[in-house]
Design an enzyme around this catalytic site. Structure first.
Site: not given
Length: 402
Positions: A54, A98, A281, A309, A353-354, A385
Site C-alpha cells: 500500500d 487495492n 480492522d 478489501e 491480509h487481515r 499489503k
C-alpha cells in the site's frame, strides 16, 4: 522477507510464546504523512515508515505526479519534497491497486491542479469499493469524472472552497481525503456530512496530523501499527506466555482499543461482547480466536467492513463455519459459538491480509498436541499489503519460544 508458497501450513507453538517484537510502521499514518508532506513546503523525512504494497503504491503515484520522493528501506525512511499544494504533472496514469488510502487520498489530492487529467485504476477488488460519494463532492468543486467506480478519468479544476456535502458512511477515508486538501482550496473549504462518517478515530487521526504538518516538521516519526499489533496481543491468548512491544501504537491510533478487548478476555479466555465500530480492522483478530474462548463471542458494529478489501463479515462467517464453528451472521454483527475445531482446513483469504494474519494466529494453537500443523493459509503473500514480514516474525517467535 520470505517468498511465501501459495499455501502455508501453520506450525503451532508447543511452548508459551515469549520475546519482544518491533511492529512495522502504521500504514494509515505513513500514507497520510506522504500526502501531507507532499502538500507542505520544504523537505520532510518520515522515520519508521512502513514499506508494504500500500505504501509503495502511494510512493509510486506521487512520483508519477512529479514529486521528489527518496526511500531507504533499510533505514525505514522516506524523504519527500513538498510543493505547497501544487501538483507538478498535468496528466498521469495512477494505479491504486487495492489500497483504499491511496485510492481516496490521491483522488482528492490531484483535484488541487486547475487543469489536470488523471486516469485512475486499481485491482478487481478496488473496482467494487466505494469512491462515488467522494467523486460527487469533488465535482461540486468543479472536477469532472467519467464514472462512479474504478477505472475513471478525472478532469480537475482546482478546489474553489465553500461548503461541500459528503456521504462518508461507507468509508471515513473519503472524509480524510477532503480534510487533508481543504487548507489548499482557493477559499476556506468546509465539509458537511450527510449521515455519519465511517470510523471516527481515523478522522481524528487525520485532523491531528493536518495540525502537526501545519508546523512544517523536517522529521516526522511514524507510530508502530496498532492494527498489526492486535495479532501479537492475541498470540499469548492462543499459546499462553507473554510478549513485549518496543513500539506498540501511539496517540494517533484508535485501534489501540484492542488492548482492552484482550484484557477482558484475559488468561482464562473469557468470551466477550464487543462493538468494533471505532476499531473495526481488529475485529477479525478476535473472531478468528473465538473458537478458543469459553462461550459465545458477540461482535457488532462491523457492517461497513462488508465494503473493504472483501466482505469481511461474510468471509469470516464462512471460514469459521468451515472450521466447525456455529456462527450467526447479521448485517452488522457476528455471534460465534465455539465447537470443536476441525483440523485439515485450508483458510481462504480473499486477497485480504487481515484474514491471513488473524487465522495465522489461530493456527499457532497446538490443536493436535503434537506440534503438527492443522490449519493452512491460502495466499499468505497477501500480507504484503501492510505487513510483508508477518509470517517470518511469527516463525521467529516460535523458534525463540522453544
Amino acid at each position: 522477507m520470505s517468498s511465501y508458497p501459495d499455501k502455508l501450513p501453520i506450525l503451532p507453538f508447543t511452548r508459551p510464546v515469549r520475546g519482544s517484537i518491533t511492529l512495522p510502521g502504521s500504514k494509515s499514518i505513513t500514507n497520510r504523512a506522504l500526502i501531507l508532506a507532499a502538500l507542505g513546503q520544504g523537505t520532510t523525512t518520515l522515520h519508521g515508515a512502513l514499506f508494504s504494497r500500500d505504501t509503495r503504491i502511494m510512493v509510486a503515484a506521487l512520483r508519477a505526479l512529479g514529486f521528489d520522493v527518496k526511500t531507504d528501506e533499510v533505514a525505514l525512511t522516506i524523504t519527500i519534497t513538498g510543493r505547497g499544494g501544487e501538483i507538478p504533472v498535468r496528466e498521469a496514469k495512477i494505479d491504486v491497486g487495492n489500497a483504499g488510502t491511496a485510492a481516496r487520498f490521491l483522488t482528492a489530492f490531484v483535484c488541487l491542479r486547475p487543469d489536470g487529467t488523471y486516469h485512475f485504476d486499481g485491482d478487481e477488488a478496488m473496482r467494487r469499493r466505494p469512491i462515488g460519494a467522494l467523486l460527487e463532492a469533488l465535482e461540486s468543486q468543479g472536477a469532472k469524472a467519467n464514472a462512479r467506480t474504478f477505472p475513471f478519468t478525472l478532469k480537475t479544476a482546482g478546489l474553489r472552497g465553500g461548503n461541500v456535502e459528503l456521504d462518508a458512511s461507507e468509508s471515513s477515508q473519503m472524509l480524510s481525503a477532503l480534510l487533508m486538501v481543504a487548507p489548499h482550496a482557493r477559499s476556506p473549504l468546509t465539509v458537511r456530512l450527510k449521515g455519519e462518517a465511517g470510523s471516527k478515530p481515523f478522522i481524528a487521526m487525520t485532523e491531528a496530523m493536518v495540525t502537526q504538518f501545519a508546523a512544517r516538521p523536517a522529521d516526522y516519526p511514524i507510530e508502530g501499527d496498532a492494527s498489526a499489533g492486535s495479532y501479537f496481543l492475541a498470540l499469548p491468548l492462543v499459546t499462553d506466555g507473554r510478549l513485549t512491544f518496543t513500539n506498540y501504537g501511539g496517540p494517533l491510533q484508535g485501534d489501540v482499543k484492542f488492548r482492552d478487548v484482550v484484557a477482558a478476555v484475559g488468561s482464562t479466555r473469557r468470551a466477550v461482547t464487543q462493538n468494533f465500530r471505532e476499531f473495526s480492522d481488529t475485529f477479525l483478530t478476535l473472531a478468528a480466536i473465538a473458537p478458543l474462548l469459553d462461550g459465545p463471542t458477540k461482535i457488532s458494529g462491523i457492517a461497513h467492513t462488508r465494503k473493504q478489501e472483501t466482505d469481511r463479515v461474510a468471509g469470516m462467517a464462512r471460514e469459521l463455519k468451515k472450521l466447525g464453528q456455529h456462527v450467526i451472521e447479521s448485517e452488522d454483527a457476528l455471534e460465534i459459538h465455539p465447537r470443536p475445531l476441525m483440523p485439515g482446513i485450508e483458510i481462504e483469504t480473499y486477497h485480504d491480509h487481515r484474514f491471513a494474519m488473524s487465522f495465522g494466529i489461530l493456527g499457532c494453537h497446538d490443536l493436535l498436541k503434537s506440534g503438527q500443523p492443522w490449519l493452512t493459509i491460502k495466499d499468505p503473500g497477501c500480507c504484503a499489503k501492510t505487513f510483508p514480514a508477518f509470517f517470518d516474525l511469527l516463525a521467529g517467535l516460535r523458534t525463540a519460544s522453544h
